[in-house]
Design a protein around this motif. Structure first.
Motif: not given
Length: 192
Positions: A52-73
């Motif tokens: 991922a570079r500046e100006g890119d978009q990081f796409v995920i299906t659901k928020l919980d797929r990115l972070g395992r905990s609130t802190k991690n997210l």
């Protein structure tokens, strides 16, 4: 560039639904981790974050797929923001390139700061309560006062040749502690 990331939490889950959604969202590159457990490494996430570079978009299906905990997210969201990468969450309709999406980022940051402040406050309260009961924090002393006195006597003892009779390593072995512990106690004696 649109970078897609997916994750399945258990070996039994199938990542195909996430991959299909990321392909339908026109992602140029897709990374998928098959990780189980809270502490399992996520090499594909690491690769996606590097790609991922500046100006890119990081796409995920659901928020919980990115972070395992609130802190991690929160940590990952801040990393993306600091890198100039927009976060797009398909199922929740979040896109940080829009004003509403930026508001979401600000809210995540505010919740993170609040959570940290509350944790610090609880820690201070717990320490104060323990002190009020006569307990002090920190590591238990490695040597009792009598052992410290013995270590100092052994260290100060000279042989017939005028040299120290005991090495610091020998004293440490005798008392069953590390050599650095002996040095620490000897330094306290010299300072006092």
């Amino acid at each position: 560039m649109r970078i897609g990331y997916g994750r399945v939490s258990t070996r039994d889950q199938n990542p195909e639904a996430q991959e299909d959604a990321l392909k339908a969202a026109n992602c140029d590159r897709i990374f998928v981790d098959k990780a189980s457990g809270k502490l399992a490494s996520r090499p594909e996430l690491d690769k996606a974050l590097i790609a991922a570079r500046e100006g890119d978009q990081f796409v995920i299906t659901k928020l919980d797929r990115l972070g395992r905990s609130t802190k991690n997210l929160i940590e990952l969201s801040e990393h993306l923001r600091d890198s100039g990468v927009d976060l797009v969450v398909l199922d929740q309709g979040i896109d940080t390139s829009s004003p509403a999406g930026r508001l979401f980022f600000i809210m995540i940051g505010a919740f993170g700061e609040f959570e940290h402040a509350m944790m610090v406050e609880r820690t201070h309260d717990g320490l104060a309560a323990a002190r009020a009961r006569g307990r002090v924090g920190g590591r238990k002393q490695a040597l009792k006062p009598r052992q410290v006195q013995l270590a100092q006597q052994m260290y100060d003892e000279l042989g017939a040749d005028g040299k120290r009779k005991h090495t610091v390593q020998g004293i440490a072995n005798e008392l069953g502690v590390a050599r650095t512990t002996i040095y620490r106690y000897l330094e306290k004696k010299e300072i006092a």
